[in-house]
Design a protein around this motif. Structure first.
Motif, short mmCIF file in Angstrom:
data_model
loop_
_atom_site.label_atom_id
_atom_site.label_comp_id
_atom_site.label_asym_id
_atom_site.label_seq_id
_atom_site.Cartn_x
_atom_site.Cartn_y
_atom_site.Cartn_z
N UNK A 104 0.38 1.65 9.86
CA UNK A 104 0.58 2.51 8.57
C UNK A 104 1.98 2.15 8.20
N UNK A 105 2.82 2.15 9.27
CA UNK A 105 4.47 1.78 8.74
C UNK A 105 4.61 0.62 7.91
N UNK A 106 3.57 -0.26 8.28
CA UNK A 106 3.71 -1.71 7.83
C UNK A 106 3.33 -1.60 6.40
N UNK A 107 2.67 -0.61 5.89
CA UNK A 107 1.95 -0.72 4.37
C UNK A 107 3.01 -1.03 3.30
N UNK A 108 2.70 -1.68 2.29
CA UNK A 108 3.79 -1.94 1.10
C UNK A 108 3.39 -3.16 0.67
#
Length: 277
Positions: free
Chosen positions: A250-254
């Motif tokens: 989820x930290x890679x979402x964007x």
């Protein structure tokens, strides 16, 4: 002195002849030959899983995918995509830096949470998937397709109980008026049906790209052959994004596809429209 003097074919097999010049005798050497035929290519997933993925991500599955353009209709109207080459560039950017990649990550994260029976995490991912939509029409595109997909699975493809993911799916099926972002509910259904996540990611991205190509075929317009050439050219990109999403979190979402986001906002006021987004 021993030296090779030539090669002959014995029953289709190249065989080297070696002569000893001192004695006048010769020997032959035959290369190693496999004793069995090469095995036939095997599917990376079971026939049942393949069948269900084909059904879920078919254009015939009743989610209304053909009515959404992801803002592409507005881009075509403004002259931003007018050829197969320009369409290929546009879609590669959407897949790598836009909803293609982010939705794939959401699908994978939901799949993981569903396998573990983590109801609270799936709820959070559902809310996150809706909150990430950059415009009203894109919110409609994801939520309408996702909710329609959930209803269709409940009505015709309810997973058999027996796993945490299937139990969770049945639990959600007992609720009413639940809005689902499309990649999140697809991840839930894939886990509940025991479908491999890597295959689900590849099929999802393929269906996403194919639907937008269909938009361009109708609106630019492009020929069917040009559309298929674009889809063929996207194959390595789709493989790349699917593998990246499987390893991401989820930290890679964007996203960074601002033109596509703005196009989806401008589409609301486009004078003549064939699509809902």
């Amino acid at each position: 002195m021993v030296a090779p003097t030539g090669t002959i074919m014995v029953k289709g097999i190249p065989t080297t002849i070696i002569m000893d010049t001192a004695t006048g005798t010769g020997t032959t050497t035959i290369p190693d030959i496999p004793m069995t035929e090469p095995s036939a290519p095997r599917l990376p997933l079971s026939p049942q899983a393949l069948y269900r993925l084909q059904a879920f991500l078919s254009p015939a599955f009743p989610i209304g995918a053909f009515t959404y353009s992801h803002g592409l209709e507005q881009v075509i109207e403004q002259g931003g995509v007018a050829s197969a080459a320009e369409l290929g560039v546009w879609l590669r950017e959407i897949l790598r830096f836009g909803a293609g990649r982010s939705d794939a990550i959401l699908l994978k994260e939901t799949y993981r949470a569903a396998l573990a029976g983590e109801r609270a995490t799936v709820d959070e991912l559902r809310d996150l998937g809706l909150a990430l939509q950059p415009s009203r029409e894109r919110h409609l595109e994801s939520s309408a397709q996702g909710s329609a997909f959930f209803r269709a699975v409940c009505n015709s493809w309810m997973p058999e109980a027996g796993t945490e993911a299937a139990r969770l799916f049945h639990e959600f099926a007992g609720e009413e008026n639940t809005s689902w972002p499309y990649p999140v509910v697809l991840g839930l259904a894939a886990a509940a049906h025991g479908l491999p996540v890597d295959a689900a990611l590849h099929c999802f991205l393929h269906a996403f790209a194919a639907n937008l190509i269909s938009v361009a075929v109708r609106v630019v317009p492009l020929g069917q052959s040009d559309g298929q050439k674009v889809l063929a050219g996207l194959e390595p990109v789709i493989f790349e994004i699917a593998e990246e999403a499987e390893a991401a979190g989820l930290d890679d979402l964007g996203t960074s596809t601002f033109l596509a986001d703005i196009a989806s906002m401008a589409h609301e006021t486009q004078y003549s429209r064939l699509f809902r987004s």
